[in-house]
Each structure stands twice: as structure tokens, then as C-alpha cells.
Design an enzyme around this catalytic site. Structure first.
Site, PDB file in Angstrom:
ATOM      1  N   GLU A 118       0.841  -1.194   0.000  1.00 18.75           N
ATOM      2  CA  GLU A 118       0.000   0.000   0.000  1.00 18.75           C
ATOM      3  C   GLU A 118       0.875   1.242   0.000  1.00 18.75           C
ATOM      4  O   GLU A 118       2.057   1.177   0.372  1.00 18.75           O
ATOM      5  CB  GLU A 118      -0.900   0.000   1.239  1.00 18.75           C
ATOM      6  CG  GLU A 118      -0.156   0.094   2.542  1.00 18.75           C
ATOM      7  CD  GLU A 118      -1.043  -0.249   3.745  1.00 18.75           C
ATOM      8  OE1 GLU A 118      -1.137  -1.442   4.063  1.00 18.75           O
ATOM      9  OE2 GLU A 118      -1.615   0.671   4.332  1.00 18.75           O
ATOM     10  N   LYS A 120       2.737   4.520   1.107  1.00 18.23           N
ATOM     11  CA  LYS A 120       3.169   5.052   2.394  1.00 18.23           C
ATOM     12  C   LYS A 120       2.732   6.510   2.417  1.00 18.23           C
ATOM     13  O   LYS A 120       3.360   7.369   1.791  1.00 18.23           O
ATOM     14  CB  LYS A 120       4.683   4.915   2.554  1.00 18.23           C
ATOM     15  CG  LYS A 120       5.156   5.375   3.917  1.00 18.23           C
ATOM     16  CD  LYS A 120       6.551   4.878   4.214  1.00 18.23           C
ATOM     17  CE  LYS A 120       6.959   5.152   5.644  1.00 18.23           C
ATOM     18  NZ  LYS A 120       7.004   6.577   5.971  1.00 18.23           N
ATOM     19  N   ASP A 122       2.147  10.235   3.483  1.00 19.15           N
ATOM     20  CA  ASP A 122       3.056  11.148   4.157  1.00 19.15           C
ATOM     21  C   ASP A 122       2.236  12.133   4.983  1.00 19.15           C
ATOM     22  O   ASP A 122       1.904  13.224   4.534  1.00 19.15           O
ATOM     23  CB  ASP A 122       3.900  11.878   3.109  1.00 19.15           C
ATOM     24  CG  ASP A 122       5.165  12.451   3.697  1.00 19.15           C
ATOM     25  OD1 ASP A 122       5.416  12.234   4.901  1.00 19.15           O
ATOM     26  OD2 ASP A 122       5.903  13.119   2.957  1.00 19.15           O
ATOM     27  N   ARG A 141       1.597   9.341  17.525  1.00 13.60           N
ATOM     28  CA  ARG A 141       2.576   8.284  17.695  1.00 13.60           C
ATOM     29  C   ARG A 141       3.622   8.667  18.731  1.00 13.60           C
ATOM     30  O   ARG A 141       4.117   7.812  19.466  1.00 13.60           O
ATOM     31  CB  ARG A 141       3.229   8.016  16.341  1.00 13.60           C
ATOM     32  CG  ARG A 141       4.363   7.061  16.397  1.00 13.60           C
ATOM     33  CD  ARG A 141       4.593   6.471  15.024  1.00 13.60           C
ATOM     34  NE  ARG A 141       5.739   5.590  15.059  1.00 13.60           N
ATOM     35  CZ  ARG A 141       6.986   5.982  14.894  1.00 13.60           C
ATOM     36  NH1 ARG A 141       7.231   7.246  14.687  1.00 13.60           N
ATOM     37  NH2 ARG A 141       7.975   5.124  14.940  1.00 13.60           N
ATOM     38  N   GLU A 178      -2.814   6.880   9.263  1.00 16.29           N
ATOM     39  CA  GLU A 178      -2.134   8.131   8.965  1.00 16.29           C
ATOM     40  C   GLU A 178      -3.181   9.215   8.736  1.00 16.29           C
ATOM     41  O   GLU A 178      -4.187   8.980   8.070  1.00 16.29           O
ATOM     42  CB  GLU A 178      -1.310   7.904   7.691  1.00 16.29           C
ATOM     43  CG  GLU A 178      -0.177   8.832   7.492  1.00 16.29           C
ATOM     44  CD  GLU A 178       1.100   8.493   8.271  1.00 16.29           C
ATOM     45  OE1 GLU A 178       1.110   7.510   9.045  1.00 16.29           O
ATOM     46  OE2 GLU A 178       2.065   9.252   8.108  1.00 16.29           O
ATOM     47  N   TYR A 230      -4.214   1.815   8.546  1.00 14.33           N
ATOM     48  CA  TYR A 230      -3.274   0.874   7.947  1.00 14.33           C
ATOM     49  C   TYR A 230      -2.972  -0.342   8.827  1.00 14.33           C
ATOM     50  O   TYR A 230      -2.237  -1.222   8.440  1.00 14.33           O
ATOM     51  CB  TYR A 230      -1.982   1.562   7.498  1.00 14.33           C
ATOM     52  CG  TYR A 230      -1.118   2.203   8.574  1.00 14.33           C
ATOM     53  CD1 TYR A 230      -0.509   1.446   9.568  1.00 14.33           C
ATOM     54  CD2 TYR A 230      -0.881   3.573   8.563  1.00 14.33           C
ATOM     55  CE1 TYR A 230       0.296   2.018  10.531  1.00 14.33           C
ATOM     56  CE2 TYR A 230      -0.068   4.172   9.524  1.00 14.33           C
ATOM     57  CZ  TYR A 230       0.512   3.390  10.516  1.00 14.33           C
ATOM     58  OH  TYR A 230       1.303   3.961  11.462  1.00 14.33           O
ATOM     59  N   LYS A 295       4.111  -5.440   3.515  1.00 18.06           N
ATOM     60  CA  LYS A 295       3.929  -6.224   4.738  1.00 18.06           C
ATOM     61  C   LYS A 295       3.707  -7.697   4.376  1.00 18.06           C
ATOM     62  O   LYS A 295       2.974  -7.973   3.420  1.00 18.06           O
ATOM     63  CB  LYS A 295       2.700  -5.726   5.527  1.00 18.06           C
ATOM     64  CG  LYS A 295       2.778  -4.245   5.872  1.00 18.06           C
ATOM     65  CD  LYS A 295       1.489  -3.712   6.485  1.00 18.06           C
ATOM     66  CE  LYS A 295       1.595  -2.184   6.539  1.00 18.06           C
ATOM     67  NZ  LYS A 295       0.421  -1.533   7.097  1.00 18.06           N
ATOM     68  N   LYS A 319      11.184   3.520  -0.281  1.00 20.17           N
ATOM     69  CA  LYS A 319      11.095   4.986  -0.325  1.00 20.17           C
ATOM     70  C   LYS A 319      11.275   5.537  -1.739  1.00 20.17           C
ATOM     71  O   LYS A 319      12.186   5.141  -2.460  1.00 20.17           O
ATOM     72  CB  LYS A 319      12.171   5.604   0.592  1.00 20.17           C
ATOM     73  CG  LYS A 319      12.016   5.264   2.071  1.00 20.17           C
ATOM     74  CD  LYS A 319      10.784   5.890   2.709  1.00 20.17           C
ATOM     75  CE  LYS A 319      10.997   7.293   3.199  1.00 20.17           C
ATOM     76  NZ  LYS A 319      11.805   7.452   4.386  1.00 20.17           N
ATOM     77  N   CYS A 413       4.328  47.768 -14.572  1.00 24.70           N
ATOM     78  CA  CYS A 413       4.241  46.456 -15.219  1.00 24.70           C
ATOM     79  C   CYS A 413       5.501  46.206 -16.047  1.00 24.70           C
ATOM     80  O   CYS A 413       5.864  47.040 -16.880  1.00 24.70           O
ATOM     81  CB  CYS A 413       2.996  46.395 -16.108  1.00 24.70           C
ATOM     82  SG  CYS A 413       2.916  44.884 -17.090  1.00 24.70           S
ATOM     83  N   CYS A 416       4.135  46.137 -19.955  1.00 23.94           N
ATOM     84  CA  CYS A 416       3.566  47.283 -20.675  1.00 23.94           C
ATOM     85  C   CYS A 416       3.853  48.614 -19.987  1.00 23.94           C
ATOM     86  O   CYS A 416       3.518  49.669 -20.520  1.00 23.94           O
ATOM     87  CB  CYS A 416       2.059  47.104 -20.870  1.00 23.94           C
ATOM     88  SG  CYS A 416       1.115  47.321 -19.353  1.00 23.94           S
ATOM     89  N   CYS A 431      -1.302  44.578 -12.739  1.00 22.41           N
ATOM     90  CA  CYS A 431      -1.035  45.572 -13.770  1.00 22.41           C
ATOM     91  C   CYS A 431      -2.360  46.216 -14.139  1.00 22.41           C
ATOM     92  O   CYS A 431      -3.358  45.525 -14.350  1.00 22.41           O
ATOM     93  CB  CYS A 431      -0.433  44.877 -14.992  1.00 22.41           C
ATOM     94  SG  CYS A 431      -0.551  45.847 -16.493  1.00 22.41           S
ATOM     95  N   CYS A 437      -2.177  45.710 -22.143  1.00 16.40           N
ATOM     96  CA  CYS A 437      -0.965  44.992 -21.759  1.00 16.40           C
ATOM     97  C   CYS A 437      -0.831  43.705 -22.575  1.00 16.40           C
ATOM     98  O   CYS A 437      -1.710  42.843 -22.529  1.00 16.40           O
ATOM     99  CB  CYS A 437      -1.008  44.669 -20.262  1.00 16.40           C
ATOM    100  SG  CYS A 437       0.402  43.695 -19.709  1.00 16.40           S
TER     101      CYS A 437
END
Ligand code: D41
Length: 678
Positions: A118, A120, A122, A141, A178, A230, A295, A319, A413, A416, A431, A437
């Protein structure tokens, strides 16, 4: 005993100090200093040195612990079972070696072992304890043994069930998972923070962790957080499930979100292939993942393998390359967008971030430059994730060179020369040149011709820039007066491509009112709003005549958008352009005005897989104009899933949740019926 090399001792002690400092800033202060890539490199080096010289390992080495102490303000929660960390794998070979190690201990062939794979995620790891089906404790954790009790904060997450679902409830359940923030929610949160001058987060993981550690749960409640389970760390009674994947399915039925990408794979090669394929999909997921967790699926095998130090022998984290890297800011340029917004763009020393070379990044606006305190010549951390434009997230002021230069925001700007205005309370400077422009004209034309607007095939960005630079095209209406002969005189435009472009322009004249309104590029009128407006008013004239109150009556249109639309139709030059476009022959089928509530009001639809007769964008626009919301993922709230060709995990999820699934043919029939009845 041989003398230890003092340079080795020095290197080890420096690595430990750096990692301790990084850990402290990361886990305690939520203000990272090292990039993930640097952190991983240092940790890997230290792990390697300690493996070569095991006598030098000390219990306080960063390799021997996984986090720092909980901060003040939350009660300590001791985890009944420690929350383990994971060993890392960085290559296909590492994955194969992991499987071989497992096979050796189990005395079987690696090819025979089933692994559960699965993403990971973040985010921030948390644990939830349910007694008699009711959530009693939620905790971070922490260092793996002791976390912070953040039950009231976790209760605010919609993806955390307060009571378990179903009838046959366990007496005791501890779920780990997570908490993440998706890119879209993260961008919106930071945009708001930039507008309000409040705290901007460097990445979604910090945003998730920071949001969970708010002392006031009402703040957490406003943050777009998601819990993804998980692991079932404790389950009583266990009803005899024998695999990790069976437990995950059980969690799913108890009301938890589990990974849509979860798959079981037999043998190391299949696992390595999964890692590779998920790596390719990484940018399209809409949330950050930093790898794959692999796993051993069989729970008996897991028990047999046990764990060493703080990591199980039966799991490993593969990773991906880091999404943050460090480089030098060489210069800052100021770009002018379609609505005149001036965006400072960082020109960087090119650097590879998660496999893509990045040489530009956005600095958003003047306030962001101040907030970052960045100067030209600085060493900066760049982050790139998914479709999000690369960003400068941090500056290392320790590395500032003596000749670093201050970034000055222009007051005229750069394209222009018109005055730059910044309205009271707005973060964005613009602008004031409007379509005078050239930059704004170019962007307006690119938008006009883009796929979701008039969809002019073969009219690319470079060509539009040439046409504007030559002064052949000032307004979108001028496009329709270009001739094939004229176009042929341009570099790289042959007879064929010139004729094709003129034909494409003619074809594009036949459009829909929704596309036309979107193409006009009215501020904050995106595709969905344009569809709603078109549907509501039915004709361009009715829209043009609408007052603010009438505009605000449209689904999803608030006072700001209403004002933008109203103002647009009151500018003489816009009315001229509109008339010129109609004179050039732009037409659409006039439709009936919708009366009362739209038929799909309150419903949420999801489209997946490929369809034969329309694109997903078209399907989405038609659903939205019928009042439905169209979401990117399947949940309990989904009304219906349209499954096209090769529908994958969304289909599985819908079936699991008992969400209605229809095929393309049924979808088309229903759309036609609803559109008729409107
Ligand atoms: O998505 C994750 N971040 C994730 C983390 C995951 N999908 N599975 C995980 N499984 C475990 C074990 C094997 C120990 C049950 C994990 C983690 N651990 C983990 N997260 C942080 C440290 C360890």
C-alpha cells in the site's frame, strides 16, 4: 582492542547531533530544517557506520529511537503496544533482499510469500482505541511508546468513526493509521493563510501534524484532514482472520477508510513491480506519498518473524525520491497573468525534485517574499508535488552569501509599463493595463483557445505569442479574421498547418454558451461556474442584463463572483469584443432556462475509467450543470459511480460500500432524460 579512528568518532557524533537537531525541529517544533532527502542521507550514513562498528552504537543514537518527547499541553498516552517504525528500502534490490530475508526465516521460497502493498502516506501517524465500538482514545505516535492524547481533535475528523459501523462489533479495537491533507485542501489552506497573513505550512505533512496539535479542536475541525487506517493493532475477538488484507477489509466494514491502492502480491518481483507502478502514479494521487509499505500478509508469519529493535522483520518501507531539494535562487522575475496579477517567479539553479528537473518556482506575491525573508543568491528548499507548481518553502539564511540582493517588487508592469495597483486588503498586485498589456492579452487568448474553452486545435501558446507580438491579434475576435495565406508567412507554419488552423477556428465557432462564458475569462468564473451561469440564464442577453441579486441567485455564485460578472458586462471594451465575436460567427444552441431546483441537487457523483462517447470533463460539466457535485474519490456519500473502460480501484471501493455503479450507456440515457426534463 584496536584504537578507533578519531575522524570516525567525529563523523558519527556530528551525524547524531545533526539528526537530533532535525528531529527536534521536525517532531517538537513542527518547523523542519533539513530536507527529507538530507535527513534520509544522514540517517543512512549513520546506520551504515554503526553497522560497520557495532560497538559504537549507543542507546541514545537517533538510529535507536524514532521521535522526540511530546510537547506540553496534551496528556501523555502510553501505547499498549509500541507503534513500531519501519526499515527502509531504496531500490528494487533492497526489496528483493527484504523478501529473501523473510523467506530464509520462514524456511520457504520468496516467490511463495504473499505481501500486502500500500502507499506510504506522508502525514501524521495516529492510534485510535475503540471500546465496545466507541472511540475512547486518540493519540499521536510520539516516540512510539508514548504519544499525545489528542482525542478531541481526532474526533473532528469526518473519516474517524465515533462509533463503529455494523452489528457484530469488537469489544476492543485499536486502529492505527495516517492523518493526511490532500494537495487541494493544503493549497486552499495556505492560500487563505497568505491572504490573512497567518501561518503558512511548508508541506501537507506539517499541515496535518500542526492541525492535529491545535489546543483548540475547533481549529482542527476547519482543517481538511483525513484518517486512513493501515493496521488493526489490537482486535478482540479477532473472529479468526488470518491475513493483514482480511483485517483491512474488516476495518473497511467497521467504517474506516483504507487505501484504495491496497493490493496483495506474490513474490518479490511482483512487489517490486507494484512499487514501480505506484511511483509512476504518484503525481496523480492528489496527496503526498513517500513510498510503499510492504507487509507479509499472513499474520502467523508476522508473529513468527517478530521484530528487532523498533522495527518489525515482516515489513519494510520502499522509499521514493524526496519531494524537497535544496538549490540556489539565481534571480526573480515578475510574470503578468491573464487578469493582470503579478507573480514573482524564482529562477533557480536547476535541481531534480522527485525525478523532474525544476528551474522555476512560484513565490506567490510580495507578502510571501517578506514572509520567507528570501534574497537573490540564497540557498532555498524547493518542493514539488503532483500538479502543484513548485514552491520555495524555506530559506537557509546561514548559507546567505555576502553579495545576496534584496528582491524589489516593481511598481510598473514589466511588460507594458502601466502602473501596478494593489487593492486594500488584497495580497495580489495587478497591472492596470488591462488588454492594453500584451502579457494580459496573450494569457487571455491562451485561455480563450484552451481545451475547456473554445478548444481551438493547433493554436498553441508560442503561436499566440507571435500573433500578439506582430499585432495581428488584439482581441479574441481578431483570431477569426486570420487567413491561411497570412499564417503561412510565419516561421514553422506550412500550407497544411495554416489551413488546418483556419479550419479549426471555424469549427470552434460552434460552441456552447457555457464554454463561451468560460472562454471570456471573467475573474473567478471557472468551468463549473460558467456551466451554472449558462444553465441558469439560458441566453447571453439574459446574463448580460442580470443585476447583482439575479447573479447571486445562481448555484455557487457569491457576492464576489457576482460582482466580477456584473463589472465585466459593463465595460465598453468587453461589449465591443463580445459583439465582434458574435459578428465573426460564434454560435451555440440556445437552451431553456432552468426552473427551480436542478434535478441532481445534493447528489455527489464520481466518474472513473475511459468513456467512448465523451471525455470525463464533458461528463463532469453535464453533471454539474444538472446540479450534482462531482468528486474525485468514492466514499459513503457518493450517490453514483460512472464506471467506464478499465475502471480500477474506485469501482472496487464502490462495490465494497454498496454505492450504485452504472456503465456509460446507462449514464448517457440518464443524462439525456434529466436534460430533457429540465
Ligand atoms: O501509510 C503509512 N504511512 C504507513 C505507515 C502504512 N501504510 N503502514 C504502516 N505500517 C506499519 C506497521 C508495519 C508497523 C504496521 C506504517 C507504519 N507502520 C509506520 N508509520 C510510522 C511508523 C511506522
Amino acid at each position: 582492542m584496536s584504537q578507533t579512528d578519531p575522524r570516525l568518532l567525529e563523523e558519527i557524533s556530528q551525524l547524531r547531533a545533526d539528526l537530533d537537531d532535525a528531529n527536534y525541529r521536525y517532531y517538537v517544533l513542527d518547523e523542519p530544517k533539513l530536507t527529507d532527502a538530507d535527513y534520509d542521507r544522514k540517517l543512512q550514513r549513520l546506520t551504515q557506520l554503526e553497522a560497520e562498528h557495532p560497538t559504537l552504537i549507543s542507546p541514545d543514537s537517533p538510529t535507536q529511537r524514532v521521535g522526540a518527547a511530546p510537547a506540553d499541553g496534551f496528556p501523555e498516552v502510553a501505547h499498549a503496544i509500541p507503534m513500531l517504525s519501519l526499515d527502509n528500502a531504496f531500490s528494487r534490490e533492497d526489496v528483493v533482499a527484504f523478501a529473501e530475508r523473510v523467506a530464509e526465516r520462514l524456511e520457504c521460497l520468496a516467490e511463495e510469500i504473499e505481501f500486502s502493498c500500500e502507499p506510504k502516506l506522508d502525514g501524521a501517524a495516529v492510534s485510535l482505541v475503540y471500546e465496545q465500538g466507541v472511540l475512547v482514545i486518540g493519540a499521536t505516535r510520539g516516540d512510539g511508546r508514548i504519544g499525545e492524547g489528542i482525542t478531541s481533535n481526532l474526533r473532528t475528523l469526518r473519516s474517524v468513526p465515533l462509533k463503529l459501523m455494523g452489528k457484530d462489533l469488537p469489544e476492543l479495537l485499536e486502529v492505527r493509521g495516517e492523518v493526511i491533507m490532500r494537495h487541494a485542501g493544503f493549497e486552499a489552506l495556505n492560500d487563505r493563510a497568505r491572504d490573512e497573513g497567518s501561518k503558512v505550512f511548508a508541506n501537507p505533512r506539517n499541515a496535518a501534524a500542526g492541525s492535529l496539535r491545535q489546543l483548540d479542536p475547533r481549529i482542527t475541525a476547519t482543517r481538511p484532514l483525513e484518517f486512513h487506517a493501515y493496521q488493526a493493532a489490537r482486535l478482540q475477538p479477532d473472529r479468526g482472520d488470518t491475513t493483514h488484507s482480511a483485517l483491512m477489509a474488516r476495518l473497511s466494514t467497521l467504517g474506516f477508510r483504507t487505501s484504495a491502492e491496497l493490493s496483495t502480491m506474490r513474490g518479490p518481483q511482483a512487489v517490486a513491480d507494484y512499487c514501480e507502478q505506484l511511483g509512476e502514479k504518484r503525481d496523480q494521487l492528489g496527496y503526498d506519498i513517500d513510498g510503499v509499505v510492504i507487509k507479509v500478509n499472513d499474520l502467523r508469519h508476522q508473529r513468527e518473524l517478530g521484530f528487532v529493535a523498533r522495527a518489525p522483520r515482516w515489513a519494510v518501507a520502499f522509499k521514493f525520491p524526496a519531494q524537497e531539494e535544496v538549490t540556489t535562487l539565481n534571480d526573480v522575475e515578475f510574470q503578468v497573468g491573464r487578469t493582470g496579477a503579478i507573480t514573482p517567479v524564482a529562477r533557480l539553479e536547476p535541481v531534480t525534485v522527485a525525478g523532474v528537473t525544476v528551474s522555476n518556482a512560484t513565490l506567490h506575491n510580495a507578502d510571501e517574499i517578506t514572509r520567507l525573508g528570501v534574497m537573490i543568491g540564497d540557498t532555498v528548499a524547493i518542493r514539488r508535488a503532483g500538479d502543484v507548481i513548485p514552491q520555495v518553502v524555506r530559506v537557509d539564511t546561514d548559507k546567505r552569501p555576502a553579495d545576496a540582493r534584496t528582491i524589489t517588487f516593481p511598481d510598473h508592469c514589466p511588460v507594458c509599463g502601466s502602473d501596478i495597483e494593489r487593492l486594500e486588503g488584497e495580497a495580489v498586485a495587478r497591472c492596470s493595463g488591462g488588454l492594453y498589456c500584451a502579457a494580459q492579452r496573450k494569457e487571455a487568448l491562451k485561455h480563450f483557445a484552451s481545451r475547456k474553452a473554445l478548444d481551438v486545435d493547433g493554436l498553441g501558446e508560442k503561436l499566440i505569442e507571435q500573433l500578439v507580438d506582430l499585432d495581428w491579434v488584439k482581441t479574441p475576435a481578431d483570431l477569426f479574421h486570420l487567413t491561411a495565406e497570412q499564417l503561412q508567412s510565419l516561421p514553422r507554419m506550412g500550407e497544411k498547418s495554416s489551413t488546418n488552423l483556419v479550419n479549426a477556428l471555424n469549427k470552434a465557432k460552434n460552441t456552447t454558451l457555457a464554454r463561451f462564458i468560460y472562454a471570456l475569462g471573467i475573474r473567478e468564473v471557472g468551468e463549473a461556474t460558467a456551466a451554472n451561469v449558462a444553465n441558469h440564464f439560458g441566453t447571453l442577453q439574459a446574463l448580460q442584463d442580470a443585476d447583482l441579486a439575479a447573479l447571486e441567485a445562481v448555484n455557487d455564485v457569491g457576492p464576489i463572483v457576482a460582482a466580477h460578472i456584473h463589472t465585466f458586462f459593463r465595460q465598453p471594451h468587453n461589449l465591443e469584443t463580445l459583439q465582434a465575436l458574435l459578428d465573426a460567427g460564434i454560435t451555440w444552441q440556445e437552451s431553456e432556462v432552468t426552473q427551480g431546483p436542478t434535478p441532481l441537487e445534493g447528489q455527489t457523483w464520481v466518474l472513473t475509467g475511459a468513456m467512448d462517447t465523451m471525455t470525463r470533463d464533458e461528463g463532469k460539466a453535464r453533471l454539474q450543470s444538472l446540479g450534482a457535485k462531482v468528486a474525485g474519490s468514492v466514499s459513503k456519500k457518493t450517490t453514483c459511480l460512472v464506471a467506464g473502460e478499465a475502471a480500477g480501484s474506485k469501482l472496487t471501493k464502490a462495490e465494497q460500500l454498496g454505492v450504485e455503479v452504472i456503465d456509460e450507456a446507462t449514464f448517457i440515457e440518464r443524462l439525456a432524460a434529466w436534460e430533457q426534463s429540465e
